[in-house]
Motif scaffolding. Structure first.
Motif, PDB file in Angstrom:
ATOM      1  N   GLU A  30       0.841  -1.194   0.000  1.00  0.00           N
ATOM      2  CA  GLU A  30       0.000   0.000   0.000  1.00  0.00           C
ATOM      3  C   GLU A  30       0.877   1.244   0.000  1.00  0.00           C
ATOM      4  OE1 GLU A  30      -2.536   0.153   3.467  1.00  0.00           O
ATOM      5  OE2 GLU A  30      -0.856   0.086   4.833  1.00  0.00           O
ATOM      6  N   THR A  31       0.280   2.360  -0.398  1.00  0.00           N
ATOM      7  CA  THR A  31       1.003   3.630  -0.400  1.00  0.00           C
ATOM      8  C   THR A  31       1.116   4.139   1.032  1.00  0.00           C
ATOM      9  OG1 THR A  31      -1.022   4.892  -0.710  1.00  0.00           O
ATOM     10  CG2 THR A  31       0.159   4.207  -2.712  1.00  0.00           C
ATOM     11  N   GLU A  32       1.937   5.151   1.231  1.00  0.00           N
ATOM     12  CA  GLU A  32       2.129   5.678   2.587  1.00  0.00           C
ATOM     13  C   GLU A  32       0.941   6.490   3.081  1.00  0.00           C
ATOM     14  OE1 GLU A  32       5.840   7.690   3.082  1.00  0.00           O
ATOM     15  OE2 GLU A  32       6.997   5.919   2.528  1.00  0.00           O
ATOM     16  N   GLU A  67      10.008  -8.198  -4.567  1.00  0.00           N
ATOM     17  CA  GLU A  67       9.042  -9.160  -4.035  1.00  0.00           C
ATOM     18  C   GLU A  67       7.723  -8.469  -3.712  1.00  0.00           C
ATOM     19  OE1 GLU A  67       8.862 -12.479  -0.480  1.00  0.00           O
ATOM     20  OE2 GLU A  67      10.158 -10.751  -0.204  1.00  0.00           O
ATOM     21  N   ALA A  68       6.635  -9.032  -4.186  1.00  0.00           N
ATOM     22  CA  ALA A  68       5.303  -8.547  -3.833  1.00  0.00           C
ATOM     23  C   ALA A  68       4.875  -9.226  -2.537  1.00  0.00           C
ATOM     24  CB  ALA A  68       4.313  -8.853  -4.948  1.00  0.00           C
ATOM     25  N   ILE A  69       4.337  -8.460  -1.612  1.00  0.00           N
ATOM     26  CA  ILE A  69       3.870  -8.978  -0.327  1.00  0.00           C
ATOM     27  C   ILE A  69       2.364  -9.228  -0.440  1.00  0.00           C
ATOM     28  CG2 ILE A  69       3.654  -8.534   2.151  1.00  0.00           C
ATOM     29  CD1 ILE A  69       6.558  -8.802   1.168  1.00  0.00           C
ATOM     30  N   GLY A  70       1.981 -10.489  -0.509  1.00  0.00           N
ATOM     31  CA  GLY A  70       0.592 -10.849  -0.755  1.00  0.00           C
ATOM     32  C   GLY A  70      -0.305 -10.893   0.458  1.00  0.00           C
ATOM     33  N   SER A  71       0.256 -10.891   1.645  1.00  0.00           N
ATOM     34  CA  SER A  71      -0.546 -11.016   2.870  1.00  0.00           C
ATOM     35  C   SER A  71      -1.415  -9.784   3.095  1.00  0.00           C
ATOM     36  CB  SER A  71       0.369 -11.205   4.086  1.00  0.00           C
ATOM     37  OG  SER A  71       1.233 -12.290   3.903  1.00  0.00           O
ATOM     38  N   VAL A  72      -2.717  -9.981   3.160  1.00  0.00           N
ATOM     39  CA  VAL A  72      -3.652  -8.882   3.408  1.00  0.00           C
ATOM     40  C   VAL A  72      -3.359  -8.234   4.751  1.00  0.00           C
ATOM     41  CG1 VAL A  72      -6.099  -8.309   3.741  1.00  0.00           C
ATOM     42  CG2 VAL A  72      -5.444  -9.948   2.010  1.00  0.00           C
ATOM     43  N   HIS A 113       0.451 -17.508  -2.807  1.00  0.00           N
ATOM     44  CA  HIS A 113      -0.709 -18.138  -2.175  1.00  0.00           C
ATOM     45  C   HIS A 113      -1.544 -17.101  -1.426  1.00  0.00           C
ATOM     46  CE1 HIS A 113      -3.119 -21.076   0.012  1.00  0.00           C
ATOM     47  NE2 HIS A 113      -2.845 -20.391   1.099  1.00  0.00           N
ATOM     48  N   ALA A 114      -0.892 -16.257  -0.623  1.00  0.00           N
ATOM     49  CA  ALA A 114      -1.615 -15.266   0.177  1.00  0.00           C
ATOM     50  C   ALA A 114      -2.393 -14.295  -0.696  1.00  0.00           C
ATOM     51  CB  ALA A 114      -0.642 -14.505   1.077  1.00  0.00           C
ATOM     52  N   ALA A 115      -1.852 -13.959  -1.872  1.00  0.00           N
ATOM     53  CA  ALA A 115      -2.506 -13.014  -2.787  1.00  0.00           C
ATOM     54  C   ALA A 115      -3.480 -13.710  -3.733  1.00  0.00           C
ATOM     55  CB  ALA A 115      -1.451 -12.267  -3.588  1.00  0.00           C
ATOM     56  N   GLU A 116      -3.684 -15.016  -3.548  1.00  0.00           N
ATOM     57  CA  GLU A 116      -4.549 -15.811  -4.434  1.00  0.00           C
ATOM     58  C   GLU A 116      -4.078 -15.737  -5.883  1.00  0.00           C
ATOM     59  OE1 GLU A 116      -8.807 -15.795  -3.583  1.00  0.00           O
ATOM     60  OE2 GLU A 116      -8.366 -14.565  -1.809  1.00  0.00           O
ATOM     61  N   SER A 144      -6.450 -21.903   6.688  1.00  0.00           N
ATOM     62  CA  SER A 144      -6.118 -21.587   5.299  1.00  0.00           C
ATOM     63  C   SER A 144      -6.846 -20.324   4.836  1.00  0.00           C
ATOM     64  CB  SER A 144      -6.459 -22.765   4.385  1.00  0.00           C
ATOM     65  OG  SER A 144      -7.833 -23.067   4.494  1.00  0.00           O
ATOM     66  N   ASP A 145      -7.519 -19.631   5.759  1.00  0.00           N
ATOM     67  CA  ASP A 145      -8.224 -18.383   5.448  1.00  0.00           C
ATOM     68  C   ASP A 145      -7.194 -17.310   5.087  1.00  0.00           C
ATOM     69  OD1 ASP A 145      -9.617 -15.997   5.378  1.00  0.00           O
ATOM     70  OD2 ASP A 145     -10.602 -16.290   7.328  1.00  0.00           O
ATOM     71  N   ARG A 146      -7.158 -16.955   3.814  1.00  0.00           N
ATOM     72  CA  ARG A 146      -6.129 -16.024   3.323  1.00  0.00           C
ATOM     73  C   ARG A 146      -6.267 -14.622   3.904  1.00  0.00           C
ATOM     74  NH1 ARG A 146      -6.235 -18.621  -2.658  1.00  0.00           N
ATOM     75  NH2 ARG A 146      -4.842 -20.312  -2.136  1.00  0.00           N
ATOM     76  N   SER A 147      -7.423 -14.288   4.438  1.00  0.00           N
ATOM     77  CA  SER A 147      -7.608 -12.947   4.996  1.00  0.00           C
ATOM     78  C   SER A 147      -6.900 -12.769   6.331  1.00  0.00           C
ATOM     79  CB  SER A 147      -9.096 -12.631   5.146  1.00  0.00           C
ATOM     80  OG  SER A 147      -9.677 -13.431   6.162  1.00  0.00           O
ATOM     81  N   VAL A 148      -6.440 -13.853   6.939  1.00  0.00           N
ATOM     82  CA  VAL A 148      -5.759 -13.739   8.231  1.00  0.00           C
ATOM     83  C   VAL A 148      -4.314 -14.239   8.193  1.00  0.00           C
ATOM     84  CG1 VAL A 148      -7.904 -13.836   9.558  1.00  0.00           C
ATOM     85  CG2 VAL A 148      -6.664 -15.956   9.069  1.00  0.00           C
TER      86      VAL A 148
END
Length: 185
Positions: A30-32, A67-72, A113-116, A144-148
């Motif tokens: 995300e942006t600052e 690296e893209a950080i996929g974790s919400v 995986h985290a970013a689907e 396995s709930d990707r939102s957490v």
């Protein structure tokens, strides 16, 4: 940034002497801030800083993987969504080669995986642009709930079975990647 960049040549020279020719950094998801022009400013900042870092590292034969950080859960809500998916890096920052001839991708199975993002998305990458690879799974018993999914809550490949590391490595082989793979639990 300027003081760290000034110190980078010394660190890069030491790394090169040790034979360490690849490194990586993440692109925040995300942006600052949430101002209307936040994404444009973030793109310009990333392009300018990555190019400057890459130029220093390139003098010592070191490649830089993004690296893209996929974790919400990495999102704070203070800024605008920016980059959470590997397949959006070039679409957002422009052709990776324009950031520097030594710039490429750090591909992380956990973050795909985290970013689907499907393992098949690797097929769009040229093997020479993959700098480094990370593999990890969720820890045994984790949801396995990707939102957490948290970035710091990782297990060894195959520990949970949520992250398809075998399929991920097969896709890397399919595109011809022959570089380093690091387990990142």
């Amino acid at each position: 940034f300027e003081s760290d960049l000034a110190a980078l040549p010394e660190h890069a020279e030491s790394a090169a002497e040790l034979g360490l020719t690849r490194t990586g950094t993440w692109v925040m998801p995300e942006t600052e801030d949430s101002a209307p022009d936040a994404e444009r400013r973030a793109i310009e900042l990333h392009q300018e800083r990555i190019a400057r870092i890459a130029a220093v590292l390139g003098r010592f034969g070191i490649r830089l993987g993004l690296e893209a950080i996929g974790s919400v859960t990495f999102l704070t809500g203070r800024g605008r969504p920016f980059l959470r998916r590997l397949d959006r890096i070039e679409a957002t920052l422009g052709p990776i080669e324009e950031l520097g001839p030594n710039v490429g991708f750090l591909v992380d199975a956990f973050h795909l995986h985290a970013a689907e993002e499907p393992n098949e998305s690797i097929r769009s990458l040229r093997p020479e642009r993959i700098v480094w690879v990370h593999v990890a799974d969720l820890p045994r018993g984790a949801t396995s709930d990707r939102s957490v999914i948290r970035d710091d809550d990782r297990g060894l490949p195959g520990e949970n079975g949520a992250v398809d590391c075998r399929g991920f490595l097969s896709e890397l082989a399919r595109v011809g990647y022959e570089g380093p793979v690091t387990v990142e639990p």
